[in-house]
Enzyme design. Structure first.
Site, PDB file in Angstrom:
ATOM      1  N   CYS A  73       0.809  -1.223   0.000  1.00  0.00           N
ATOM      2  CA  CYS A  73       0.000   0.000   0.000  1.00  0.00           C
ATOM      3  C   CYS A  73       0.844   1.276   0.000  1.00  0.00           C
ATOM      4  O   CYS A  73       0.349   2.343  -0.351  1.00  0.00           O
ATOM      5  CB  CYS A  73      -0.947   0.010   1.196  1.00  0.00           C
ATOM      6  SG  CYS A  73      -2.042  -1.424   1.271  1.00  0.00           S
ATOM      7  N   HIS A 128      -3.031   7.187   1.592  1.00  0.00           N
ATOM      8  CA  HIS A 128      -3.508   5.842   1.283  1.00  0.00           C
ATOM      9  C   HIS A 128      -4.666   5.554   2.234  1.00  0.00           C
ATOM     10  O   HIS A 128      -4.613   5.877   3.416  1.00  0.00           O
ATOM     11  CB  HIS A 128      -2.402   4.804   1.500  1.00  0.00           C
ATOM     12  CG  HIS A 128      -2.944   3.422   1.661  1.00  0.00           C
ATOM     13  ND1 HIS A 128      -3.651   2.796   0.661  1.00  0.00           N
ATOM     14  CD2 HIS A 128      -2.917   2.566   2.705  1.00  0.00           C
ATOM     15  CE1 HIS A 128      -4.034   1.602   1.088  1.00  0.00           C
ATOM     16  NE2 HIS A 128      -3.600   1.442   2.321  1.00  0.00           N
ATOM     17  N   ASN A 132     -10.029  -0.550  -0.196  1.00  0.00           N
ATOM     18  CA  ASN A 132      -8.574  -0.450  -0.129  1.00  0.00           C
ATOM     19  C   ASN A 132      -7.994  -0.941  -1.448  1.00  0.00           C
ATOM     20  O   ASN A 132      -8.035  -2.129  -1.747  1.00  0.00           O
ATOM     21  CB  ASN A 132      -8.060  -1.295   1.041  1.00  0.00           C
ATOM     22  CG  ASN A 132      -6.550  -1.228   1.193  1.00  0.00           C
ATOM     23  OD1 ASN A 132      -5.846  -0.685   0.352  1.00  0.00           O
ATOM     24  ND2 ASN A 132      -6.038  -1.800   2.275  1.00  0.00           N
TER      25      ASN A 132
END
Length: 327
Positions: free
Chosen positions: A113, A254, A284
């Site tokens: 991520c 993020h 996500n």
């Protein structure tokens, strides 16, 4: 000193939408449970036959168009991903070929991520030293094929998407990337992983039977880790540039979980309104999350010349970091 600047942004999300109500029919969960714990309402799922590089190329073309340059102008391509088309070769060379960026060298970056933030930092080094003039950084993930759809703790979280940034020298000395700050802690690697399919646990009947080729995570520990390390990462960036929290105009983050973002901003004393949130629509998307958020805020006219943008990301590794940019 040559400052690097983001010249163009782009994003892409597949057409298919998987809602929380859809998931209620697949696993033992509810819309209320997912929304309360994550803030996610829906996520995008790639079409059959659609590959990670396909999504990356669409996002890249949008970013190139905004930057006013062609694929032939690119000197290098970085694709941040943990879900490449195949283990070998890199997703980046697939993107290079599909774009027709024959001059560029290309490679993948694995920081989960935090990948796009890591990619931005690498691009900045090549720009600031004059080794490159145009760098394409893409965060692209096709996570719907890496989740265990019987595990309600993970399958509700992830979505497919790609985000891109074209980076080059800043034409205005008052604008550009001020600094990036990267960190990792391999001691926390077990919090989020795909344990099977590598050299430690090669693909086998046992790996497949035990779903070791799918994402495994400890959400509670990740939350605690993220809330502990992200505020100091932002403060580190501010201190490095002689700035204060009150100087921040926008947070581009993020987005793994809305509760993490809310907790981090609360600890920093930054109003939630300063952060562009789209987790409810995409879930996500790992390395794609930060550049997609940046692109949406950019195209919405949210980012004004001279604004101070603070970026933050955290992912498997554990890998995390921050960046400051004068827009």
């Amino acid at each position: 000193m040559i400052y690097s600047h983001i010249l163009g942004t782009g994003g892409y999300a597949p057409k298919r939408i998987l809602t929380n109500q859809d998931l209620e029919k697949m696993v033992a969960t509810t819309d209320a449970w997912i929304t309360e714990r994550t803030g996610i309402k829906e996520r995008r799922i790639a079409a059959e036959g659609e590959a990670t590089s396909d999504m990356a190329v669409v996002a890249a073309r949008h970013a190139l168009a905004m930057a006013g340059c062609s694929a032939e102008d690119l000197d290098m391509i970085i694709v941040a991903t943990v879900s490449a088309d195949m283990p070998l070769p890199s997703c980046a060379v697939m993107v290079q070929a599909k774009l027709g960026a024959s001059r560029a060298f290309a490679f993948d970056l694995s920081a989960a991520c935090a990948g796009s933030l890591y990619g931005l930092s690498i691009a900045d080094q090549f720009i600031s030293t004059g080794k490159a003039k145009r760098v394409l950084v893409v965060g692209a993930e096709l996570l719907s094929r890496l989740v265990d759809w019987s595990d309600r703790n993970t399958c509700v979280l992830f979505g497919d998407a790609a985000g891109a940034m074209v980076i080059g020298p800043a034409s205005d000395p008052e604008r550009g990337l001020l600094s990036t700050h990267l960190h990792s802690d391999g001691g926390a690697a077990g919090m989020l992983s795909i344990p099977g399919g590598g050299s430690l646990h090669p693909q086998s009947e046992e790996v497949l039977a035990n779903n070791m080729h799918k994402i495994a995570m400890n959400g509670r520990e990740i939350y605690k880790f993220a809330v502990r390390v992200l505020p100091p990462a932002i403060l580190e960036a501010l201190d490095a540039n002689g700035l204060q929290v009150s100087d921040i105009d926008h947070i581009v983050s993020h987005q793994a979980n809305a509760r993490i973002v809310e907790s981090v901003l609360d600890r920093l004393g930054v109003p939630l309104e300063k952060c562009w949130l789209n987790l409810d629509r995409y879930g996500n998307t790992s390395s794609a999350s930060l550049p997609i958020s940046l692109d949406e805020a950019n195209r919405a006219g949210r980012l004004k010349k001279g604004d101070l943008i603070a970026m933050m990301a955290i992912g498997a590794g554990m890998a995390w970091g921050s960046a400051l940019m004068r827009w």
